[in-house]
Design a protein around this motif. Structure first.
Motif, PDB file in Angstrom:
ATOM      1  N   LEU A 175       0.942  -1.187  -0.069  1.00 35.95           N
ATOM      2  CA  LEU A 175       0.059  -0.126   0.043  1.00 35.95           C
ATOM      3  C   LEU A 175       0.927   1.113  -0.040  1.00 35.95           C
ATOM      4  N   THR A 176       1.907   1.113   0.842  1.00 29.72           N
ATOM      5  CA  THR A 176       2.824   2.410   0.644  1.00 29.72           C
ATOM      6  C   THR A 176       3.463   2.672  -0.472  1.00 29.72           C
ATOM      7  N   SER A 177       3.684   1.549  -1.391  1.00 30.55           N
ATOM      8  CA  SER A 177       4.309   1.763  -2.656  1.00 30.55           C
ATOM      9  C   SER A 177       3.342   2.328  -3.549  1.00 30.55           C
ATOM     10  N   TRP A 178       2.188   1.568  -3.580  1.00 32.15           N
ATOM     11  CA  TRP A 178       0.952   2.260  -4.266  1.00 32.15           C
ATOM     12  C   TRP A 178       0.676   3.695  -4.119  1.00 32.15           C
ATOM     13  N   VAL A 179       0.655   4.241  -2.641  1.00 32.96           N
ATOM     14  CA  VAL A 179       0.313   5.382  -2.444  1.00 32.96           C
ATOM     15  C   VAL A 179       1.343   6.516  -3.123  1.00 32.96           C
ATOM     16  N   VAL A 180       2.740   5.875  -3.128  1.00 31.35           N
ATOM     17  CA  VAL A 180       3.825   6.679  -3.507  1.00 31.35           C
ATOM     18  C   VAL A 180       3.743   6.839  -5.104  1.00 31.35           C
ATOM     19  N   SER A 181       3.462   5.730  -5.589  1.00 31.33           N
ATOM     20  CA  SER A 181       3.460   5.579  -7.395  1.00 31.33           C
ATOM     21  C   SER A 181       2.301   6.573  -7.665  1.00 31.33           C
ATOM     22  N   LEU A 182       1.276   6.594  -6.870  1.00 30.94           N
ATOM     23  CA  LEU A 182       0.042   7.728  -7.314  1.00 30.94           C
ATOM     24  C   LEU A 182      -0.007   9.129  -6.858  1.00 30.94           C
ATOM     25  N   SER A 183       1.429   9.364  -6.155  1.00 25.32           N
ATOM     26  CA  SER A 183       1.374  10.723  -5.534  1.00 25.32           C
ATOM     27  C   SER A 183       1.382  11.890  -6.572  1.00 25.32           C
ATOM     28  N   PHE A 184       1.269  11.507  -7.945  1.00 29.13           N
ATOM     29  CA  PHE A 184       1.021  12.584  -9.078  1.00 29.13           C
ATOM     30  C   PHE A 184      -0.464  13.139  -8.946  1.00 29.13           C
ATOM     31  N   ASN A 185      -1.228  12.493  -8.192  1.00 35.00           N
ATOM     32  CA  ASN A 185      -2.718  13.005  -7.811  1.00 35.00           C
ATOM     33  C   ASN A 185      -2.619  14.257  -7.086  1.00 35.00           C
ATOM     34  N   ALA A 186      -1.615  14.479  -6.118  1.00 33.41           N
ATOM     35  CA  ALA A 186      -1.412  15.577  -5.227  1.00 33.41           C
ATOM     36  C   ALA A 186      -0.881  16.750  -6.382  1.00 33.41           C
ATOM     37  N   TYR A 187      -0.209  16.354  -7.562  1.00 33.51           N
ATOM     38  CA  TYR A 187       0.200  17.505  -8.295  1.00 33.51           C
ATOM     39  C   TYR A 187      -0.568  17.586  -9.469  1.00 33.51           C
ATOM     40  N   PHE A 188      -1.668  16.955  -9.612  1.00 36.57           N
ATOM     41  CA  PHE A 188      -2.504  17.140 -10.796  1.00 36.57           C
ATOM     42  C   PHE A 188      -2.854  18.527 -11.381  1.00 36.57           C
ATOM     43  N   PRO A 189      -3.017  19.492 -10.545  1.00 33.51           N
ATOM     44  CA  PRO A 189      -3.060  20.745 -10.993  1.00 33.51           C
ATOM     45  C   PRO A 189      -1.812  21.326 -11.697  1.00 33.51           C
ATOM     46  N   THR A 190      -0.735  21.200 -11.038  1.00 32.68           N
ATOM     47  CA  THR A 190       0.389  21.515 -11.476  1.00 32.68           C
ATOM     48  C   THR A 190       0.714  20.685 -12.801  1.00 32.68           C
ATOM     49  N   LEU A 191       0.594  19.406 -12.845  1.00 30.36           N
ATOM     50  CA  LEU A 191       0.614  18.907 -14.155  1.00 30.36           C
ATOM     51  C   LEU A 191      -0.204  19.656 -15.455  1.00 30.36           C
ATOM     52  N   SER A 192      -1.474  19.968 -15.062  1.00 33.10           N
ATOM     53  CA  SER A 192      -2.291  20.073 -15.906  1.00 33.10           C
ATOM     54  C   SER A 192      -2.015  21.731 -16.459  1.00 33.10           C
ATOM     55  N   ALA A 193      -1.344  22.610 -15.387  1.00 30.66           N
ATOM     56  CA  ALA A 193      -0.818  24.034 -15.488  1.00 30.66           C
ATOM     57  C   ALA A 193       0.265  23.895 -16.975  1.00 30.66           C
ATOM     58  N   THR A 194       0.926  22.739 -17.186  1.00 33.33           N
ATOM     59  CA  THR A 194       2.212  22.496 -18.062  1.00 33.33           C
ATOM     60  C   THR A 194       1.449  22.441 -19.434  1.00 33.33           C
ATOM     61  N   MET A 195       0.243  22.516 -19.625  1.00 31.00           N
ATOM     62  CA  MET A 195      -0.641  22.509 -20.822  1.00 31.00           C
ATOM     63  C   MET A 195      -0.649  23.737 -21.646  1.00 31.00           C
ATOM     64  N   GLY A 196      -0.556  24.943 -20.557  1.00 27.04           N
ATOM     65  CA  GLY A 196      -0.564  26.039 -21.092  1.00 27.04           C
ATOM     66  C   GLY A 196      -1.879  26.935 -20.985  1.00 27.04           C
ATOM     67  N   PHE A 197      -2.657  26.522 -20.020  1.00 30.65           N
ATOM     68  CA  PHE A 197      -4.109  27.098 -19.713  1.00 30.65           C
ATOM     69  C   PHE A 197      -3.798  28.015 -18.488  1.00 30.65           C
ATOM     70  N   ASN A 198      -4.517  29.093 -18.335  1.00 36.03           N
ATOM     71  CA  ASN A 198      -4.569  29.956 -17.117  1.00 36.03           C
ATOM     72  C   ASN A 198      -5.094  29.231 -15.885  1.00 36.03           C
ATOM     73  N   ARG A 199      -4.805  29.954 -14.514  1.00 36.29           N
ATOM     74  CA  ARG A 199      -5.023  28.909 -13.347  1.00 36.29           C
ATOM     75  C   ARG A 199      -6.405  28.651 -13.181  1.00 36.29           C
TER      76      ARG A 199
END
Length: 184
Positions: A98-122
């Protein structure tokens, strides 16, 4: 929710909008936790919404697994239960998994940051975060119902993880905005 708060709450009562986001989301989390104390059952013996047959089945399962079946058992056997958990290799294996799974899915916490790389406003970026989570909730509900109906867990789990893996591959291998958004 974040798009609305960050767009409309800047400077209200002397606080920055990002602070309001933490205040509001934190208050909702605390309210749900307080409600959970009253909604979630303690033990099958004290749960009013179980039938006698369901209560007997739950108690039997708890006894078979070596768990506490009443509040008195839980209080007297807390240290014994802790020791059972510490010495059970399956608990350690599940913890690692479960710890490995949570670490591998940590991108969920950065979802807005990853979406921001697509060039849209906040605001657009934050609004783009909602549909994938709504879609995922619908798919998770449908998959869990189907796996219950077919009594087949393995293929549902492996299929879901395979789709997630495919999304990771798409995310790292293209700069196409639509493909990157779908991969998230």
């Amino acid at each position: 929710m974040a798009a609305g708060i960050l767009d409309g709450m800047e400077g209200k009562l002397g606080h920055a909008a990002w602070r309001w986001l933490f205040f509001i989301e934190g208050a909702i989390t605390i309210a749900v936790a307080v409600l959970a104390v009253f909604v979630l059952p303690d033990f099958p013996a004290t749960t009013k919404w179980l039938s006698e047959e369901e209560r007997a089945l739950a108690l039997r399962r708890m006894e078979e697994q070596g768990g506490a079946t009443s509040e008195e058992d839980a209080q007297t056997g807390a240290l014994a239960g802790l020791w059972m958990a510490i010495t059970d290799w399956k608990v350690w294996w599940m913890s690692l998994t479960l710890t490995s799974w949570v670490v591998s899915l940590s991108f969920n916490a950065y979802f807005p940051t990853l979406s921001a790389t697509m060039g849209f406003n906040r605001n657009v970026t934050l609004l783009l975060c909602a549909p994938p989570f709504a879609f995922t909730a619908f798919v998770a509900f449908a998959l869990s119902r189907h796996s219950d109906k077919t009594r087949q867990r393995f293929y549902h789990c492996v299929g879901s993880l395979g789709v997630g893996l495919l999304g990771f591959v798409i995310a790292i291998s293209t700069m196409n905005t639509a493909a990157r958004y779908i991969s998230l």
